[in-house]
Design an enzyme around this catalytic site. Structure first.
Site, mmCIF file in Angstrom:
data_model
loop_
_atom_site.group_PDB
_atom_site.id
_atom_site.type_symbol
_atom_site.label_atom_id
_atom_site.label_comp_id
_atom_site.label_asym_id
_atom_site.label_seq_id
_atom_site.Cartn_x
_atom_site.Cartn_y
_atom_site.Cartn_z
ATOM 1 N N ALA A 162 -6.544 -0.761 -0.465
ATOM 2 C CA ALA A 162 -6.538 0.580 0.117
ATOM 3 C C ALA A 162 -7.230 1.545 -0.843
ATOM 4 O O ALA A 162 -6.959 1.531 -2.046
ATOM 5 C CB ALA A 162 -5.113 1.046 0.384
ATOM 6 N N LYS A 163 -8.103 2.368 -0.300
ATOM 7 C CA LYS A 163 -8.767 3.394 -1.118
ATOM 8 C C LYS A 163 -7.909 4.660 -1.003
ATOM 9 O O LYS A 163 -8.137 5.531 -0.169
ATOM 10 C CB LYS A 163 -10.196 3.634 -0.623
ATOM 11 N N ALA A 164 -6.874 4.698 -1.843
ATOM 12 C CA ALA A 164 -5.868 5.749 -1.762
ATOM 13 C C ALA A 164 -5.983 6.712 -2.928
ATOM 14 O O ALA A 164 -6.294 6.313 -4.052
ATOM 15 C CB ALA A 164 -4.473 5.126 -1.737
#
Length: 321
Positions: A162-164
């Site tokens: 996830a690109k969080a």
């Protein structure tokens, strides 16, 4: 890295409406401010002979939706709708080349780690960003980096796929440490001491004509540019291996380079003061870098359908608030 002062644009896409830059605000009590509950993308639009075009828009928007799913953040827009929103945002700002930042955030006015029923909002920002991410000389001369004392999280801590927003607190520590020691960037190892990636870039190594990169299990982001590099390499007959790499592999590699939307393809000339190969951009890096630039700028046929063209500004925006 100092941000350019010319980055601000006129309109931001906010949940289906194009609003003025100064109106795209959230409250200080928003969940995202206190608990880091955001997922985002970094994309670019490039000038091509046929006009402006967003590079690999669909793949980026699919990853955004995937990041929402991993972090249980509800999103009411499809991949196709998000792609169109990106195109509309760039066109509404009368741009042909820019950086694009879609972001999904939990907002509302509620305290507590559990998000409960706080609302989710989606923004898409077009940013004028023409400078090289790791310095103007980086793409040609390469950059000096260090292995960071900070590591990527173990597989059962933060989900690296996830690109969080919250995931990048770790990246900030590595970046600040590198800059304090007069390096351009840091390379993080994974929880087990194997090579992972840069603070905001994927990493490739070349040894005896073979291209190596860390696997997804090494705490890396599944980069869109990473995938592009691997496809370019294979199409040019270069063997690509995704495998665990010990730290010392960095010191004996013939070539090293970073890749990512912001950094594009940037060679690494030294690691921990040890020159990489001859200390100059190597032939494999140069070939991939040139091919990447040709693809994103439309100088060669778009054989993969990676370019999404941007219409003229007059063709969008009339129906938006």
């Amino acid at each position: 890295m100092a941000q350019p002062t010319t980055g601000r644009t006129a309109r931001i896409w906010r949940d289906g409406q194009l609003v003025n830059w100064e109106d795209a605000t959230i409250h200080v009590i928003s969940h995202v401010v206190h608990y880091g509950s955001s997922v985002f993308e970094g994309m670019r639009a490039y000038e091509t002979p046929a006009g402006g075009a967003v590079f690999r828009a669909r793949e980026h928007m699919r990853r955004l939706v995937d990041s929402c799913k991993i972090y249980r953040i509800p999103i009411d827009y499809s991949v196709d709708e998000l792609v169109q929103a990106c195109v509309d945002t760039v066109a509404a700002n009368d741009l042909r080349q820019c950086y694009i930042r879609p972001i999904v955030i939990r907002t509302g006015e509620q305290m507590g780690v559990g998000p409960g029923s706080v609302p989710t909002e989606v923004f898409i920002i077009a940013w004028k960003w023409d400078s090289a991410y790791l310095g103007k000389d980086g793409p040609d001369q390469g950059v000096d980096v260090r292995v960071s004392s900070w590591r990527r999280g173990a597989p059962d801590t933060f989900p690296a796929m996830a690109k969080a927003g919250g995931n990048y607190l770790n990246s900030q520590l590595a970046k600040m440490e590198a800059k304090a020691d007069n390096y351009s960037e840091g390379i993080l190892l994974d929880a087990f001491g194997f090579v992972s990636e840069g603070s905001g870039e994927n990493l490739f190594a070349v040894r005896d004509g073979v291209l190596y990169t860390a696997p997804l299990g090494a705490g890396i982001l599944q980069g869109i540019t990473r995938d592009t590099v691997m496809q370019i390499a294979r199409e040019h007959g270069i063997e690509v291996r995704e495998q665990l790499l010990p730290r010392e592999f960095l010191y004996v590699a013939d070539e090293l380079f970073f890749c990512g939307t912001a950094v594009e393809v940037t060679p690494i000339r030294s690691v921990d003061r040890v020159p990489v190969g001859s200390g100059k951009r190597g032939p494999v890096t140069a070939m991939i870098q040139q091919e990447y630039e040709n693809l994103v700028h439309g100088r060669i046929p778009d054989r993969h359908g990676w370019l999404t063209m941007i219409p003229e500004a007059a063709a969008v925006g009339a129906s938006h608030g």
